[in-house]
Scaffold this active site. Structure first.
Site, mmCIF file in Angstrom:
data_model
loop_
_atom_site.group_PDB
_atom_site.id
_atom_site.type_symbol
_atom_site.label_atom_id
_atom_site.label_comp_id
_atom_site.label_asym_id
_atom_site.label_seq_id
_atom_site.Cartn_x
_atom_site.Cartn_y
_atom_site.Cartn_z
ATOM 1 N N SER A 271 2.367 -5.869 3.123
ATOM 2 C CA SER A 271 2.407 -4.616 2.370
ATOM 3 C C SER A 271 0.994 -4.188 2.003
ATOM 4 O O SER A 271 0.101 -5.029 1.833
ATOM 5 C CB SER A 271 3.222 -4.775 1.091
ATOM 6 O OG SER A 271 2.483 -5.475 0.099
ATOM 7 N N ASP A 272 0.794 -2.884 1.917
ATOM 8 C CA ASP A 272 -0.423 -2.431 1.256
ATOM 9 C C ASP A 272 -0.273 -2.751 -0.223
ATOM 10 O O ASP A 272 0.836 -2.874 -0.748
ATOM 11 C CB ASP A 272 -0.638 -0.930 1.492
ATOM 12 C CG ASP A 272 -2.102 -0.541 1.373
ATOM 13 O OD1 ASP A 272 -2.886 -1.326 0.783
ATOM 14 O OD2 ASP A 272 -2.472 0.527 1.864
ATOM 15 N N TRP A 273 -1.384 -2.846 -0.914
ATOM 16 C CA TRP A 273 -1.375 -3.302 -2.304
ATOM 17 C C TRP A 273 -0.697 -2.250 -3.189
ATOM 18 O O TRP A 273 -1.196 -1.152 -3.356
ATOM 19 C CB TRP A 273 -2.794 -3.580 -2.753
ATOM 20 C CG TRP A 273 -3.270 -4.979 -2.496
ATOM 21 C CD1 TRP A 273 -3.799 -5.831 -3.422
ATOM 22 C CD2 TRP A 273 -3.264 -5.711 -1.259
ATOM 23 N NE1 TRP A 273 -4.118 -7.041 -2.838
ATOM 24 C CE2 TRP A 273 -3.792 -6.990 -1.504
ATOM 25 C CE3 TRP A 273 -2.851 -5.410 0.034
ATOM 26 C CZ2 TRP A 273 -3.931 -7.963 -0.525
ATOM 27 C CZ3 TRP A 273 -2.974 -6.388 1.026
ATOM 28 C CH2 TRP A 273 -3.508 -7.634 0.744
ATOM 29 N N GLY A 274 0.467 -2.611 -3.742
ATOM 30 C CA GLY A 274 1.231 -1.661 -4.538
ATOM 31 C C GLY A 274 2.146 -0.792 -3.709
ATOM 32 O O GLY A 274 2.664 0.203 -4.201
ATOM 33 N N GLY A 275 2.386 -1.168 -2.445
ATOM 34 C CA GLY A 275 3.184 -0.331 -1.560
ATOM 35 C C GLY A 275 4.661 -0.678 -1.519
ATOM 36 O O GLY A 275 5.413 -0.073 -0.751
#
Length: 745
Positions: A271-275
């Site tokens: 995942s992208d960070w906070g995605g």
């Protein structure tokens, strides 16, 4: 902090003994196959999976810190450590914060931004880039390099375009493969991002993209597909945006059906960070490793909240309550284990290197090859020091550090040579080099605790700065204006988009004033995006200099003074006006918040301008040289073929100038009888040819059926229709030198 390679091996050996001694009696043989580096990797995966408890499986699929996941300590399976790229290895941050850890040995070499790499049009440079940055990641004991980025350059206002590889899917596909392959030879996973349709930044967490399947398959997916199927990338990062109502980090169609299904991707989706936004969707829709949730640097939420991630305790509770089974969990764990065996537990990794002179040389070479000579009327360039006594350099970008800022690609470098310092070093005592400010832009220089140390404050008015520059220009034998964009908000920067196509900080007025008093003016633009140039006809020489990293000044000076003959070509179209870009012509609303539809479809970049008959400021593939090249007739070795055959298209290229140089020979294909709308022509081949003065070389492009296909969204498949095709060969999309016609039967 991670253990070094020797300590890792010793600890793994001890852990193996402990695992066998302490683990419950397994149903299979007691030998720890997963710890045997000689065993087939799938046997190791299944062996480790069989020994893990459900809580251990849950733990291994989410973060334990800002940039690491925990592994399985009981079984001697180590942590996985990620680092931001894609232009250099990010400095160490604190366990649960973005701020610096305060290390003194985590500086790096900054390589040119990926727009510059794409502008080399040279896969060998992509290989050199991947090898070099991979060695730095390996030396720093990183397992996953969060890059490269291959999202398509759809609009010149996207703040993150400088991290990507341009507007053309074929060019991006050819450049991403060697980058990925060479990074991973270091036992470091490339993480190709952001999958998919991450083409705006301002509302990237809420924008929901709708795009027709033709555009999805023909424009926005090919570079990712090449990275997976040809590059063999070990990880892929999901995007923040939504696609048809589902977030990119847990999107069933993108991740399950296309990536893992159609392309048979066997690696891990990160995942992208906070995605990540939902436990059920994260379970079902293809995510494997969750990072950044609730500690994303945006809303913070809770500190050290890792056990509360969507794929942590909430997932475990659903299993314990019987709401979900463990089939999806086991697939995720298999992928994470496979990644671990390829990286953290790979005992055959080389040692790597950090800040070596070879890496600086690589950064400089890539920069020199990527710089694009856009205009050179009257042969102003290259400079001849024999007739010069005084050179004026104007502009804030001539002195400002560009490796700090811009978002997650911000770096802490060992050294960075500015354009001014590079020019002064090249000139030495042969002429006086004077600097004038010209304009005041961003006087800051700090990102996540990394400080440039520069004090660029200047309280003088715009008029006073221009007057000073003009006065100095009157006395100079030549003037170099170094301007463009920077990496502050609404320039080239993650998280926000540009406001307009124009240059900021009143630079147009400075350039026009300089052009009025000195005919030997060179404008060098530092940016990762196209800009408008209302002064283009008044300036004899224009250079697109990109963000060149640690060796920026030396690479630029080498081109200005002819030590390096420019050979870069534009990886995207420069429009005259923003309305000349297809994304903005079809939808004047930008940036989007909520749903957006890509009404330009497959007509991105040069495909749009050619369809509409719009003359660009500078076309896709454009770039000049200090020498000249002549093209012979374009020939095809046969007049017709079928789906199993290949047409070989050839052309002889000759260096007709008086110095060695390189030309990028470009092949475009035009479908003359398509039943569905197609672009006027599309890039399907290129080769960078190095020629001594007077030397000739025949360049041959094999054209198979793959180059003739389009995606038929009514059938859901790739189609090559019988009929007439034209192979066009040229020096840019707008400079076609010749063509050959053939038929597909």
């Amino acid at each position: 902090m991670k253990m070094n390679n020797h300590l890792t091996k010793l600890c793994l050996a001890a852990a193996a003994a402990a695992a066998v001694a302490c683990a419950p009696a397994p149903k299979r043989a007691a030998v720890a196959v997963y710890l045997d580096p000689e065993a087939p990797i799938e046997e190791r995966v299944e062996d480790a999976l069989a020994r893990m408890t459900v809580p251990e499986k849950i733990a291994i699929i989410h973060a334990q810190s800002k940039f690491s996941s925990p592994g399985v300590p009981r079984l001697g399976i180590p942590e996985l450590w990620c680092t931001d790229g894609p232009h250099g290895i990010r400095p160490e941050v604190l366990w649960d914060e973005w701020e610096q850890a305060g290390w003194t040995n985590d500086s790096c070499v900054a390589y040119p931004a990926l727009t510059c790499l794409a502008a080399t049009w040279n896969p060998a440079m992509a290989a050199l880039y991947g090898k070099s940055i991979g060695e730095e990641a390996r030396y720093r004991e990183k397992d996953v390099l969060l890059g490269p980025g291959v999202n398509i350059y759809r609009t010149p206002l996207n703040g993150r375009n400088f991290e990507y590889m341009g507007e053309d899917p074929y060019l991006a596909s050819r450049m991403v493969v060697p980058y990925v392959q060479e990074v991973q030879k270091n036992g470091v996973a490339a993480c190709v991002k952001h999958f998919a349709l991450n083409n705006e930044e301002t509302h990237r967490h809420t924008i929901d993209v709708d795009v027709d399947d033709r555009a999805l398959y023909e424009i926005y997916l090919p570079a990712f597909k090449a990275a997976v199927e040809e590059g063999g990338t070990w990880t892929v990062m999901g995007s923040y945006n939504l696609y048809r109502g589902e977030y990119g980090c847990h999107n069933d169609r993108l991740l399950n059906r296309i990536l893992k299904g159609d392309w048979a991707f066997d690696g891990a989706v990160v995942s992208d960070w906070g995605g990540v936004h939902d436990t059920d969707q994260a379970i079902r829709n293809g995510l494997d490793l969750e990072f950044g949730t609730w500690t994303d640097g945006l809303t913070m939420g809770a500190t050290n909240a890792y056990d509360n991630y969507y794929m942590a305790k909430p997932y475990l509770r659903k299993i314990e309550n019987g709401e979900v089974g463990t089939e999806e969990l086991d697939d995720k764990v298999r992928r994470v284990l496979r990644l671990t065996f390829r990286t953290a537990m790979n005992q055959d990794k080389p040692f790597g290197a950090l800040c070596s002179e070879e890496h600086y040389a690589a950064a400089r070479r890539i920069g020199e090859e990527g710089i694009v000579l856009l205009r050179n009327e009257g042969g102003v360039l290259p400079f001849d020091l024999g007739g010069m006594k005084r050179i004026l350099v104007v502009g804030e970008n001539a002195v400002k550090m560009m490796t700090v800022g811009g978002g997650s690609s911000s770096l802490k470098v060992q050294r960075e040579t500015s354009p001014l310092d590079g020019i002064r070093a090249r000139v030495g005592d042969r002429a006086e080099v004077v600097w004038a400010r010209g304009y005041v832009g961003d006087v800051g220089g700090e990102y996540n605790g990394v400080k440039s140390g520069q004090d660029l404050r200047d309280d003088r008015s715009a008029g006073a700065l221009i007057a000073e520059a003009v006065e100095e220009a009157r006395k100079a034998d030549a003037v170099v204006f170094v301007g463009g964009l920077n990496k502050s908000d609404h320039q080239d920067c993650e998280g926000v988009d540009r406001f307009s196509l124009g240059l900021p900080y009143g630079q147009d007025a400075v350039i026009e004033a300089l052009a009025a008093v000195n005919p030997r003016l060179v404008v060098a633009l530092v940016s990762g995006n196209a800009v408008s140039m209302p002064w283009v006809d008044e300036v004899p020489a224009i250079v697109q200099a990109w963000y060149l990293g640690s060796e920026a000044g030396n690479a630029l000076a080498a081109v200005l003074f002819g030590d390096a003959n420019p050979s870069g070509k534009l990886p995207f179209t420069f429009p005259v006006r923003i309305e000349d870009n297809g994304a903005h012509a079809t939808d004047p609303v930008f940036p989007h918040d909520g749903k957006t539809c890509y009404k330009d479809g497959i007509f991105v970049g040069y495909r749009w301008t050619e369809k509409e008959g719009i003359e660009p400021l500078f076309p896709f593939g454009h770039g000049l040289s200090y020498t000249t090249f002549a093209y012979g007739p374009v020939e095809a070795d046969r007049a017709s073929t079928d789906e199993r055959g290949t047409v070989n298209v050839s052309v002889e290229v000759t260096n007709t100038g008086d110095r060695a140089g390189a030309e990028v020979v470009q092949l475009y294909i035009a479908d003359k009888e398509s039943s569905l709308p197609r672009p006027v022509k599309e890039l399907k081949g290129f080769e960078k040819v190095w020629l001594e003065a007077g030397q000739s070389k025949v360049v041959t492009f094999p054209v198979g059926v793959e180059a003739l296909r389009y995606y038929d969204d009514t059938k859901g498949e790739w189609v090559a229709e019988k009929g007439v095709f034209e192979a066009l060969v040229g020096a840019s999309s707008a400079d076609i030198k010749g063509s050959a016609v053939f038929e597909l039967k």
